[in-house]
Scaffold this motif. Structure first.
Motif, PDB file in Angstrom:
ATOM      1  N   LYS A  64      -6.523  -9.818  11.749  1.00 20.88           N
ATOM      2  CA  LYS A  64      -5.704  -8.602  11.715  1.00 20.88           C
ATOM      3  C   LYS A  64      -4.737  -8.556  12.889  1.00 20.88           C
ATOM      4  CE  LYS A  64      -9.108  -5.595   9.428  1.00 20.88           C
ATOM      5  NZ  LYS A  64     -10.063  -4.477   9.649  1.00 20.88           N
ATOM      6  N   GLU A  65      -5.231  -8.925  14.080  1.00 20.73           N
ATOM      7  CA  GLU A  65      -4.384  -8.873  15.272  1.00 20.73           C
ATOM      8  C   GLU A  65      -3.260  -9.907  15.185  1.00 20.73           C
ATOM      9  OE1 GLU A  65      -2.696  -7.519  18.581  1.00 20.73           O
ATOM     10  OE2 GLU A  65      -4.315  -6.565  17.438  1.00 20.73           O
ATOM     11  N   LEU A  66      -3.536 -11.067  14.615  1.00 17.05           N
ATOM     12  CA  LEU A  66      -2.484 -12.075  14.427  1.00 17.05           C
ATOM     13  C   LEU A  66      -1.399 -11.546  13.487  1.00 17.05           C
ATOM     14  CD1 LEU A  66      -4.654 -15.316  14.106  1.00 17.05           C
ATOM     15  CD2 LEU A  66      -3.082 -14.767  15.970  1.00 17.05           C
ATOM     16  N   VAL A  67      -1.822 -10.856  12.428  1.00 19.43           N
ATOM     17  CA  VAL A  67      -0.861 -10.243  11.506  1.00 19.43           C
ATOM     18  C   VAL A  67      -0.041  -9.180  12.226  1.00 19.43           C
ATOM     19  CG1 VAL A  67      -0.621  -8.772   9.460  1.00 19.43           C
ATOM     20  CG2 VAL A  67      -2.163 -10.745   9.411  1.00 19.43           C
ATOM     21  N   ASN A  68      -0.701  -8.404  13.087  1.00 17.47           N
ATOM     22  CA  ASN A  68       0.009  -7.386  13.864  1.00 17.47           C
ATOM     23  C   ASN A  68       1.043  -7.997  14.790  1.00 17.47           C
ATOM     24  OD1 ASN A  68      -1.486  -5.336  12.709  1.00 17.47           O
ATOM     25  ND2 ASN A  68      -2.986  -5.222  14.368  1.00 17.47           N
ATOM     26  N   GLN A  69       0.855  -9.291  15.128  1.00 19.35           N
ATOM     27  CA  GLN A  69       1.812 -10.008  15.975  1.00 19.35           C
ATOM     28  C   GLN A  69       2.917 -10.644  15.123  1.00 19.35           C
ATOM     29  OE1 GLN A  69       1.541 -10.227  19.383  1.00 19.35           O
ATOM     30  NE2 GLN A  69      -0.334  -9.049  19.453  1.00 19.35           N
ATOM     31  N   ASP A  70       2.988 -10.220  13.848  1.00 18.54           N
ATOM     32  CA  ASP A  70       4.006 -10.722  12.904  1.00 18.54           C
ATOM     33  C   ASP A  70       3.858 -12.214  12.620  1.00 18.54           C
ATOM     34  OD1 ASP A  70       5.221  -8.217  12.553  1.00 18.54           O
ATOM     35  OD2 ASP A  70       6.398  -8.478  14.375  1.00 18.54           O
ATOM     36  N   LEU A  71       2.624 -12.687  12.531  1.00 16.64           N
ATOM     37  CA  LEU A  71       2.360 -14.081  12.220  1.00 16.64           C
ATOM     38  C   LEU A  71       1.769 -14.186  10.820  1.00 16.64           C
ATOM     39  CD1 LEU A  71       0.768 -14.978  15.663  1.00 16.64           C
ATOM     40  CD2 LEU A  71       3.001 -15.742  14.844  1.00 16.64           C
ATOM     41  N   GLU A  72       1.987 -15.320  10.185  1.00 19.19           N
ATOM     42  CA  GLU A  72       1.434 -15.558   8.852  1.00 19.19           C
ATOM     43  C   GLU A  72      -0.013 -16.021   8.983  1.00 19.19           C
ATOM     44  OE1 GLU A  72       3.745 -18.175   6.489  1.00 19.19           O
ATOM     45  OE2 GLU A  72       5.553 -16.937   6.579  1.00 19.19           O
ATOM     46  N   VAL A  73      -0.905 -15.376   8.241  1.00 19.86           N
ATOM     47  CA  VAL A  73      -2.328 -15.676   8.376  1.00 19.86           C
ATOM     48  C   VAL A  73      -2.980 -15.842   7.002  1.00 19.86           C
ATOM     49  CG1 VAL A  73      -4.547 -14.927   9.300  1.00 19.86           C
ATOM     50  CG2 VAL A  73      -2.441 -14.334  10.510  1.00 19.86           C
ATOM     51  N   LEU A  74      -3.672 -16.976   6.849  1.00 24.77           N
ATOM     52  CA  LEU A  74      -4.498 -17.207   5.668  1.00 24.77           C
ATOM     53  C   LEU A  74      -5.947 -16.960   6.052  1.00 24.77           C
ATOM     54  CD1 LEU A  74      -5.205 -18.392   2.837  1.00 24.77           C
ATOM     55  CD2 LEU A  74      -5.245 -20.649   3.930  1.00 24.77           C
ATOM     56  N   GLY A  75      -6.615 -16.097   5.324  1.00 25.82           N
ATOM     57  CA  GLY A  75      -8.027 -15.820   5.563  1.00 25.82           C
ATOM     58  C   GLY A  75      -8.888 -16.552   4.549  1.00 25.82           C
ATOM     59  N   ILE A  76      -9.913 -17.255   5.029  1.00 17.14           N
ATOM     60  CA  ILE A  76     -10.784 -18.048   4.154  1.00 17.14           C
ATOM     61  C   ILE A  76     -12.240 -17.662   4.400  1.00 17.14           C
ATOM     62  CG2 ILE A  76     -11.522 -20.382   3.524  1.00 17.14           C
ATOM     63  CD1 ILE A  76      -8.874 -21.397   4.795  1.00 17.14           C
ATOM     64  N   ASP A  77     -12.974 -17.446   3.327  1.00 12.53           N
ATOM     65  CA  ASP A  77     -14.410 -17.177   3.434  1.00 12.53           C
ATOM     66  C   ASP A  77     -15.042 -17.497   2.086  1.00 12.53           C
ATOM     67  OD1 ASP A  77     -16.113 -15.108   5.609  1.00 12.53           O
ATOM     68  OD2 ASP A  77     -17.048 -15.726   3.726  1.00 12.53           O
TER      69      ASP A  77
ATOM     70  N   PHE B 102      -1.228 -19.501  10.739  1.00 17.14           N
ATOM     71  CA  PHE B 102      -2.615 -19.576  11.182  1.00 17.14           C
ATOM     72  C   PHE B 102      -3.543 -19.468   9.979  1.00 17.14           C
ATOM     73  CE2 PHE B 102      -0.302 -18.300  14.871  1.00 17.14           C
ATOM     74  CZ  PHE B 102      -1.031 -18.738  15.978  1.00 17.14           C
ATOM     75  N   ALA B 103      -4.693 -20.107  10.101  1.00 20.58           N
ATOM     76  CA  ALA B 103      -5.748 -19.925   9.102  1.00 20.58           C
ATOM     77  C   ALA B 103      -7.012 -19.527   9.857  1.00 20.58           C
ATOM     78  CB  ALA B 103      -5.984 -21.206   8.309  1.00 20.58           C
ATOM     79  N   VAL B 104      -7.682 -18.517   9.354  1.00 16.41           N
ATOM     80  CA  VAL B 104      -8.939 -18.062   9.956  1.00 16.41           C
ATOM     81  C   VAL B 104     -10.051 -18.295   8.947  1.00 16.41           C
ATOM     82  CG1 VAL B 104     -10.209 -16.112  10.909  1.00 16.41           C
ATOM     83  CG2 VAL B 104      -7.759 -16.333  11.366  1.00 16.41           C
ATOM     84  N   ILE B 105     -10.991 -19.155   9.316  1.00 17.40           N
ATOM     85  CA  ILE B 105     -12.110 -19.482   8.429  1.00 17.40           C
ATOM     86  C   ILE B 105     -13.338 -18.703   8.887  1.00 17.40           C
ATOM     87  CG2 ILE B 105     -13.606 -21.315   7.582  1.00 17.40           C
ATOM     88  CD1 ILE B 105     -11.325 -23.289   8.071  1.00 17.40           C
ATOM     89  N   GLY B 106     -13.769 -17.783   8.045  1.00 21.69           N
ATOM     90  CA  GLY B 106     -14.887 -16.905   8.395  1.00 21.69           C
ATOM     91  C   GLY B 106     -14.361 -15.514   8.696  1.00 21.69           C
ATOM     92  N   LEU B 107     -14.545 -14.614   7.748  1.00 21.32           N
ATOM     93  CA  LEU B 107     -13.976 -13.268   7.884  1.00 21.32           C
ATOM     94  C   LEU B 107     -15.047 -12.219   8.169  1.00 21.32           C
ATOM     95  CD1 LEU B 107     -11.330 -13.448   5.005  1.00 21.32           C
ATOM     96  CD2 LEU B 107     -10.958 -13.740   7.468  1.00 21.32           C
ATOM     97  N   GLY B 108     -15.931 -12.547   9.099  1.00 21.96           N
ATOM     98  CA  GLY B 108     -16.899 -11.562   9.578  1.00 21.96           C
ATOM     99  C   GLY B 108     -16.220 -10.614  10.538  1.00 21.96           C
ATOM    100  N   ARG B 109     -16.987  -9.949  11.389  1.00 23.26           N
ATOM    101  CA  ARG B 109     -16.402  -8.967  12.307  1.00 23.26           C
ATOM    102  C   ARG B 109     -15.385  -9.593  13.250  1.00 23.26           C
ATOM    103  NH1 ARG B 109     -21.558  -6.033  14.811  1.00 23.26           N
ATOM    104  NH2 ARG B 109     -22.298  -8.184  14.650  1.00 23.26           N
ATOM    105  N   PHE B 110     -15.760 -10.720  13.853  1.00 23.38           N
ATOM    106  CA  PHE B 110     -14.842 -11.367  14.791  1.00 23.38           C
ATOM    107  C   PHE B 110     -13.628 -11.959  14.076  1.00 23.38           C
ATOM    108  CE2 PHE B 110     -13.425 -15.293  16.921  1.00 23.38           C
ATOM    109  CZ  PHE B 110     -12.939 -14.733  18.096  1.00 23.38           C
ATOM    110  N   GLY B 111     -13.884 -12.711  13.024  1.00 26.01           N
ATOM    111  CA  GLY B 111     -12.790 -13.360  12.305  1.00 26.01           C
ATOM    112  C   GLY B 111     -11.792 -12.387  11.710  1.00 26.01           C
ATOM    113  N   SER B 112     -12.289 -11.313  11.098  1.00 29.82           N
ATOM    114  CA  SER B 112     -11.384 -10.334  10.492  1.00 29.82           C
ATOM    115  C   SER B 112     -10.578  -9.598  11.555  1.00 29.82           C
ATOM    116  CB  SER B 112     -12.166  -9.340   9.624  1.00 29.82           C
ATOM    117  OG  SER B 112     -13.133  -8.657  10.392  1.00 29.82           O
ATOM    118  N   SER B 113     -11.218  -9.283  12.684  1.00 34.95           N
ATOM    119  CA  SER B 113     -10.516  -8.610  13.776  1.00 34.95           C
ATOM    120  C   SER B 113      -9.414  -9.502  14.336  1.00 34.95           C
ATOM    121  CB  SER B 113     -11.507  -8.239  14.881  1.00 34.95           C
ATOM    122  OG  SER B 113     -10.850  -7.674  15.992  1.00 34.95           O
ATOM    123  N   LEU B 114      -9.732 -10.770  14.536  1.00 32.73           N
ATOM    124  CA  LEU B 114      -8.760 -11.733  15.044  1.00 32.73           C
ATOM    125  C   LEU B 114      -7.601 -11.895  14.065  1.00 32.73           C
ATOM    126  CD1 LEU B 114      -7.917 -14.029  17.005  1.00 32.73           C
ATOM    127  CD2 LEU B 114      -9.405 -15.539  15.699  1.00 32.73           C
TER     128      LEU B 114
END
Length: 221
Positions: free
Chosen positions: A20-33, A6-18
């Protein structure tokens, strides 16, 4: 099986929370901002992070964005950047694009662009909280479509020991109990002979009107 990326574009409150939860689900996540400070806060949390402007096509190409299974556009208050990013992601062939909408009009534009799923975090949370406040036994409320809902309803004391056959929500209201969450586990697709007890949680699916009628009649059962 290959782990979904997964890639999350925009690491504000919603994006960062989302993210983090994807990582907690043992998924690979790229954060972009494009905000270096926002990215720095997530460096030790996400699988990968990068400071980048998602409205630049070459930047997205260099990241290899089209190789991600799902890209979530959660850009905060810049509607233009959100729309431009969504356009580029679709043009680059990203498999699934999910985007946060700030307004109904913003959401309609995203839908017209072919975004696979548009979400309204503040509106949807407001609806869920309103339902929970209005119905004390309602624990959660998820709208599947304009007409259909999945609800989690806590079993009140007056229904302790009642079987699903006695309750019979299908015949009385048209909705169905698809699971019962008990202290010792979850019963999926419960039978008519299964009994509910106080503080069990019923997972119910039906139209909004059917579930509302069921909730209202719980008090008089």
């Amino acid at each position: 099986m290959k782990m979904k990326q997964f890639a999350v574009i925009g690491l504000g409150r919603f994006g960062s929370s989302l993210a983090k939860e994807l990582v907690n689900q043992d998924l690979e996540v790229l954060g972009i901002d494009r905000d270096e400070e926002a990215v720095q806060e997530m460096v030790d949390v996400l699988t990968h992070t990068i400071v980048a402007d998602s409205t630049e096509e070459e930047t997205l190409r260099s990241i290899g964005i089209r190789n991600f299974d799902c890209v979530i556009v959660s850009i905060g208050d810049d509607i233009q950047a959100s729309i431009m990013t969504a356009i580029l992601l679709k043009d680059l062939g990203v498999k699934t694009v999910v985007a946060k909408a700030l307004t109904e009009l913003h959401g309609k534009v995203l839908e017209r662009l072919g975004v696979d799923r548009v979400i309204y975090p503040e509106r949807d949370m407001g609806i869920r909280v309103a339902h929970q406040l209005a119905n004390p036994n309602l624990l959660d409320y998820i709208e599947l479509s304009k007409d259909y809902t999945v609800a989690e309803i806590s079993v009140p004391g007056r229904l302790n020991g009642v079987s699903l056959k006695e309750l019979d929500p299908r015949a009385r209201y048209g909705c169905s109990i698809v699971a019962i969450n008990k202290k010792n586990g979850v019963i999926i697709a419960p039978a008519a002979t299964d009994v509910i007890n106080e503080r069990d949680v019923m997972v119910i699916i039906g139209t909004n009107k059917q579930i509302e009628s069921f909730e209202e009649d719980l008090a008089d059962f």
